[in-house]
Design a protein around this motif. Structure first.
Motif, short mmCIF file in Angstrom:
data_model
loop_
_atom_site.label_atom_id
_atom_site.label_comp_id
_atom_site.label_asym_id
_atom_site.label_seq_id
_atom_site.Cartn_x
_atom_site.Cartn_y
_atom_site.Cartn_z
N HIS A 62 3.62 -2.22 3.26
CA HIS A 62 3.72 -0.90 2.62
C HIS A 62 5.04 -0.77 1.87
O HIS A 62 6.11 -0.98 2.47
N HIS A 104 -5.02 9.61 0.80
CA HIS A 104 -5.01 8.80 2.03
C HIS A 104 -5.78 9.41 3.21
O HIS A 104 -5.31 9.39 4.35
N HIS A 144 -6.38 3.16 -3.76
CA HIS A 144 -6.22 3.36 -2.31
C HIS A 144 -6.45 4.83 -1.95
O HIS A 144 -5.87 5.33 -1.00
N ASP A 170 0.81 -1.22 0.00
CA ASP A 170 0.00 0.00 0.00
C ASP A 170 0.84 1.27 0.00
O ASP A 170 2.00 1.27 0.42
N ASP A 171 0.18 2.35 -0.41
CA ASP A 171 0.60 3.74 -0.24
C ASP A 171 1.63 4.25 -1.26
O ASP A 171 1.97 5.42 -1.25
#
Ligand code: ZN
Length: 258
Positions: free
Chosen positions: A200, A109, A105, A54-55
């Motif tokens: 991540h 955020h 995603h 993620d991210d």
């Protein structure tokens, strides 16, 4: 004597009749759980798991991870943040070219559970555009930041926007930077067939943990697929075997399932 035999016959008949209701009770259907609106793991027949990152994408770390995944012939799923995707479209292009999946995603955020529907729609739409512009592929998976999403949002994200909402069942808490060894140990210990593993690709320790993590997961016999591939492999969980004689069955409270 006749009366005795008649009485005996009667009592045997009653005894056999008395068993019928018990047998019927054993097959009484158990109410099935409500359909899932989010997915944290998948029931599969085989040692399949999905790694998710993620991210990102991150300018330096994501390409390093892609090199490692390529060496292992492993396909993963990247839940990208829109602002990063727009900044590094070439990293997304490479990921897709090498067989990885890209999921949505959000743009920046935020916590969807604390936002207006309009703002959440905008976060999802902008990120979708960045992914499509970079790769030509429409994402079908969404992971809300922090896993935070309201019941109402879940409903329209699935029904109106057509996304599956993907959470996870293995979380090494790698964002706390516990060190690569801890990240590896947590992932290897918690991963089961059908697991969706969260980590991540914006933390150096996570990338440092991956060579050993992949080695140990491979040693345990796991096979790596993208989240969409894992979803296609889903099988109905096998119902727990029911005893033939209802009277002999343990109380449902003692059953390990549920
Ligand atoms: Zn995130």
């Amino acid at each position: 004597m006749l009366r005795f035999l008649a009485a005996l016959f009667f009592s045997i008949s009653m005894a056999s009749l008395a068993q019928e209701p018990a047998a019927t009770t054993a097959t009484t259907p158990v109410p099935s759980p409500a359909p899932k609106t989010t997915i944290s793991s998948v029931h599969v027949d085989g040692p399949y798991i999905a790694l998710t990152f993620d991210d990102g994408p991150d300018r330096k770390l994501t390409p390093r991870l892609l090199d490692l995944l390529a060496q292992h012939h492993i396909h993963a799923t990247f839940f990208v943040v829109g602002e990063n995707a727009a900044q590094y479209p070439e990293i997304l292009q490479r990921a897709v070219r090498e067989g990885h999946e890209i999921g949505n995603h959000s743009w920046s955020h935020p916590n969807f559970a604390k936002m207006s529907e309009e703002s959440v729609r905008s976060q999802i739409r902008r990120t979708e555009e960045a992914i499509v512009n970079a790769t030509g592929v429409h994402p079908t998976l969404l992971r809300p930041p922090y896993g935070a999403i309201t019941t109402r949002e879940k409903r329209w994200v699935r029904n109106d926007l057509g996304y599956e909402i993907i959470l996870w069942d293995v979380d090494p808490l790698d964002w706390r930077n516990p060190g690569p060894t801890v990240v590896t140990n947590r992932i290897v210990k918690e991963t089961r067939a059908g697991s969706i593993v969260l980590s991540h690709d914006i933390h150096a320790q996570t990338i440092e943990a991956m060579p050993e993590t992949l080695r140990e997961l491979e040693e345990k016999g796991f096979k790596f697929v993208t989240v969409s591939e894992l979803l296609k492999m889903a099988t109905a969980p096998t119902p727990s075997p029911k005893p033939v004689n209802a009277a002999a069955s343990p109380s449902p409270a003692l059953s390990p399932s549920g």
